[in-house]
Every structure is written in C-alpha cells, then in structure tokens.
Design an enzyme around this catalytic site. Structure first.
Site, PDB file in Angstrom:
ATOM      1  N   CYS A 135       0.809  -1.224   0.000  1.00 60.65           N
ATOM      2  CA  CYS A 135       0.000   0.000   0.000  1.00 60.65           C
ATOM      3  C   CYS A 135       0.842   1.273   0.000  1.00 60.65           C
ATOM      4  O   CYS A 135       0.310   2.361  -0.223  1.00 60.65           O
ATOM      5  CB  CYS A 135      -0.965  -0.008   1.181  1.00 60.65           C
ATOM      6  SG  CYS A 135      -2.019  -1.451   1.203  1.00 60.65           S
TER       7      CYS A 135
ATOM      8  N   HIS B 199      -3.040   7.121   2.990  1.00 59.96           N
ATOM      9  CA  HIS B 199      -3.503   5.822   2.493  1.00 59.96           C
ATOM     10  C   HIS B 199      -4.849   5.510   3.144  1.00 59.96           C
ATOM     11  O   HIS B 199      -5.047   5.754   4.322  1.00 59.96           O
ATOM     12  CB  HIS B 199      -2.474   4.742   2.824  1.00 59.96           C
ATOM     13  CG  HIS B 199      -2.977   3.364   2.575  1.00 59.96           C
ATOM     14  ND1 HIS B 199      -3.601   3.016   1.395  1.00 59.96           N
ATOM     15  CD2 HIS B 199      -2.988   2.247   3.348  1.00 59.96           C
ATOM     16  CE1 HIS B 199      -3.965   1.744   1.454  1.00 59.96           C
ATOM     17  NE2 HIS B 199      -3.603   1.261   2.632  1.00 59.96           N
TER      18      HIS B 199
ATOM     19  N   ASN C  65     -10.247  -0.057   0.558  1.00 62.82           N
ATOM     20  CA  ASN C  65      -8.782  -0.015   0.536  1.00 62.82           C
ATOM     21  C   ASN C  65      -8.294  -0.513  -0.824  1.00 62.82           C
ATOM     22  O   ASN C  65      -8.399  -1.695  -1.129  1.00 62.82           O
ATOM     23  CB  ASN C  65      -8.238  -0.898   1.663  1.00 62.82           C
ATOM     24  CG  ASN C  65      -6.714  -0.887   1.715  1.00 62.82           C
ATOM     25  OD1 ASN C  65      -6.058  -0.409   0.794  1.00 62.82           O
ATOM     26  ND2 ASN C  65      -6.170  -1.414   2.795  1.00 62.82           N
TER      27      ASN C  65
END
Ligand code: UT7
Length: 307
Positions: free
Chosen positions: A108, A232, A262
């Site tokens: 990520c 994020h 996500n």
C-alpha cells in the site's frame, strides 16, 4: 532542481459493491463495517492492466502530453496481472509507449515508493515520467473471509511527473521498511490476502506518525502549515488516530475510503483526485502524503503544489 506534478488521472470499475450486499453472503453488517472501518461501498472489477491504462491515459491527457513524451513508466502494484511480465510493460504497450517500464511492489506504500523512484530517475536525466498505482485486489480475496472481503477493492490512479531545473513540488520524503513484520499481512502464491488486523493497525499508526514527523522536519515546516493530509485509505480509525497524534484536525484529511475501500497503491492518487475535484488543492499549499502497507513498508512526503 526538482520535480513537478503535471497531470493526474484515476480509474475505478463501474461495479459498486455495498456493505449491504456483502452482508447477504457474509456474517457481517453495514453497521459493523462502517463503524470499524469507515467503508460503505467499494468498486470491484477490471484488472491492474485495464485500470492502469485508463488512469495513465487520463493523467497524460490532463498533462497534455503524448505517449512519445514519456521517458519512463513506473507502475506500483501489489496485484500484477501475472508474475511475469511486469504489468507496466503491458500498460505501456496499450498506451503506445516504447520507453522503459517496470513494476514496483511496496504494497500500500507503492504509489509513494514509485514517486520516490521517479524523482531519482528525473534527477538523473529523464524528463517526464508516468507513475501509476493500479490494483486488482479483489482477485486475491477469499470472498467467504469477512476479515478481508469487507476491506479490499480495485482501482487505479496516475500522475505525470516532470523534471524542472528551477524548483520542486516534492520537498521531502521519509520511507522505510521492516521485514520482521512480513507475516502480519500476506498473500501467498495461489492464495488469498490474510492479515493480523489489530497488529497492522497498531504499527500503521506508529509508522505514519514517525515518518510524517521526519518528512515535516526535513521540509522545514510544522503540521500547522499543512493545508491537507492525503493518507492511504485503509481504515478511518487509523487516519483519525494518526492525524490526532500529529495535531492535525480531521477536516484537513482527505477521506475516500467510504466510497472506494482499501485500494492499496491506488488509494493516495484516488484521494488526491477527490481533493482536486472538490477544489481543496491550491497553488502554494503544503500537503502531506502518507502511506503504509504489507512488508511492512511506510512512506511520507511533503509536497508544495505549484499548479
Ligand atoms: O492497507 C494496509 C492494510 N490494512 C490495514 O491497515 C487494516 C488494519 N486493521 C484494521 O483496519 C482493523 O484491525 C480491522 C478493520 C481489520 C478489524 O477491526 P478491529 O476493530 O481490529 O476488529 P477485531 O479484529 O478486533 O475484531 C472485533 C470483532 C471480532 O469478534 P470477537 O472476537 O470480538 O467476537 C471479530 O471476529 O469483530 C469480528 N469481526 C467482524 N464482525 C463483523 C471481524 N471482522 C468482522 C466483520 N464483520 N467483517
């Protein structure tokens, strides 16, 4: 000498999967998912290649540059279409490019690692680089596992970065990795994503805060100077905990996980695009871009928009 952001683009699949829909097949509820994560719906479909091509083309259109004007393609993905070749080569081909193209996998944190890589490439002779974060996480989700199925989703975001001998948008970076945490969030060959959510949560807050503080010091500004935090998008509670520790009110944080879930390396450019669409990015403003992910990896950057 430095780097300018010239254009941005995103792509998300059309198919929207709501918490209600997941609740029909999993032992979960809209209430649990919304309260514990902040996610209300997510987009599912496409592939790292198809989403990456769309986002990349839109970023080039936004920057008004053609495929021949791009010197290098760096594509961040945790979920390449194949182990080989790199997804970047196929995306480059679809976009009509013959420049070097490679994948970067920092989970990520991938988009931030890709920007850092592009900065190095620009400062050593390249003129213009297309950076893409593209993910097809849904392919690696066990849809009977409520722990992961409610979190992960698909999407892509891209930026055109350009060398500028007279100044820079990228003021500082703080990146890191701790492989002793490798088993906390994994996807084995042929398997599915698995995670020790509580431990990832705990470390994520610490890594974001530490790296953000380092990036702020090295940019010579304080958190009070930031107009925006573009984090994020994993869990609203992680964003709340990290911004609180940094002394930043939540209304300065960009949140899109309610709509997109996500999306790993696509999440920061998706959030950037939303901020821009809503007029939240102004020339001269300072912003903190910050992410963390499997590895574990983390990355923060202080940016000063010039566009
Ligand atoms: O992109 C980087 C990687 N991802 C992350 O950063 C995610 C980091 N971690 C998290 O976001 C959170 O830890 C989760 C959202 C994954 C989990 O939230 P939590 O508050 O840590 O919940 P928990 O794992 O402690 O679970 C609490 C309860 C458990 O039941 P018991 O043991 O208390 O009876 C779970 O079994 O909630 C249960 N649970 C669920 N219930 C309904 C876990 N997942 C679900 C679910 N629906 N989807």
């Amino acid at each position: 000498m430095g780097v300018r952001f010239r254009g941005w683009g995103i792509a998300v699949p059309d198919r929207i999967v709501t918490n209600e829909e997941l609740s029909q097949t999993l032992e979960t509820s809209d209430e649990w998912i919304t309260e514990r994560t902040g996610i209300r719906e997510r987009r599912i479909g496409g592939s790292a290649k198809t989403l990456g091509v769309l986002a990349g083309q839109r970023a080039m259109d936004d920057a008004a540059v053609s495929a021949e004007e791009i010197d290098f393609l760096v594509l961040a993905t945790t979920t390449p279409d194949r182990i080989a070749p790199a997804t970047a080569t196929m995306v480059a081909h679809e976009l009509g490019m013959s420049c070097p193209a490679m994948d970067v996998n920092a989970a990520c944190s991938g988009f931030m690692y890709a920007i850092r890589t592009a900065q190095g490439l620009l400062e050593t002779g390249n003129k213009r680089i297309l950076v893409i974060g593209a993910e097809h996480l849904s392919r690696w989700v066990d849809w009977s596992d409520r722990n992961m199925a409610v979190l992960l989703a698909d999407g892509a975001g891209a930026a055109v970065l350009e060398f500028d001998p007279n100044g820079t948008d990228l003021l500082s970076f703080s990146l890191g990795a701790d492989g002793s945490a490798a088993d906390l969030l994994t996807c084995e060959h042929g398997g599915y994503f698995e995670m020790d959510g509580k431990e990832v949560f705990r470390r994520a807050v610490r890594f974001v805060v530490d790296s953000a503080e380092k990036a702020l010091v090295s940019a010579g500004i304080s958190s009070d100077d930031l107009s925006l935090v573009i984090p994020h998008q994993a869990n609203i509670r992680i964003i709340q905990a990290a911004t609180q520790r940094l002394g930043i009110e939540m209304d300065r944080a960009v949140v899109v996980l309610d709509r997109y879930g996500n999306t790993s390396s696509a999440s920061i450019p998706l959030a950037f695009d939303d901020a821009r669409a809503n007029g939240r990015i102004k020339s001269g403003d300072y912003a903190l871009l910050t992410g963390f992910g499997a590895g574990m990896t983390w990355a923060s950057a202080v940016v000063r928009w010039s566009r």
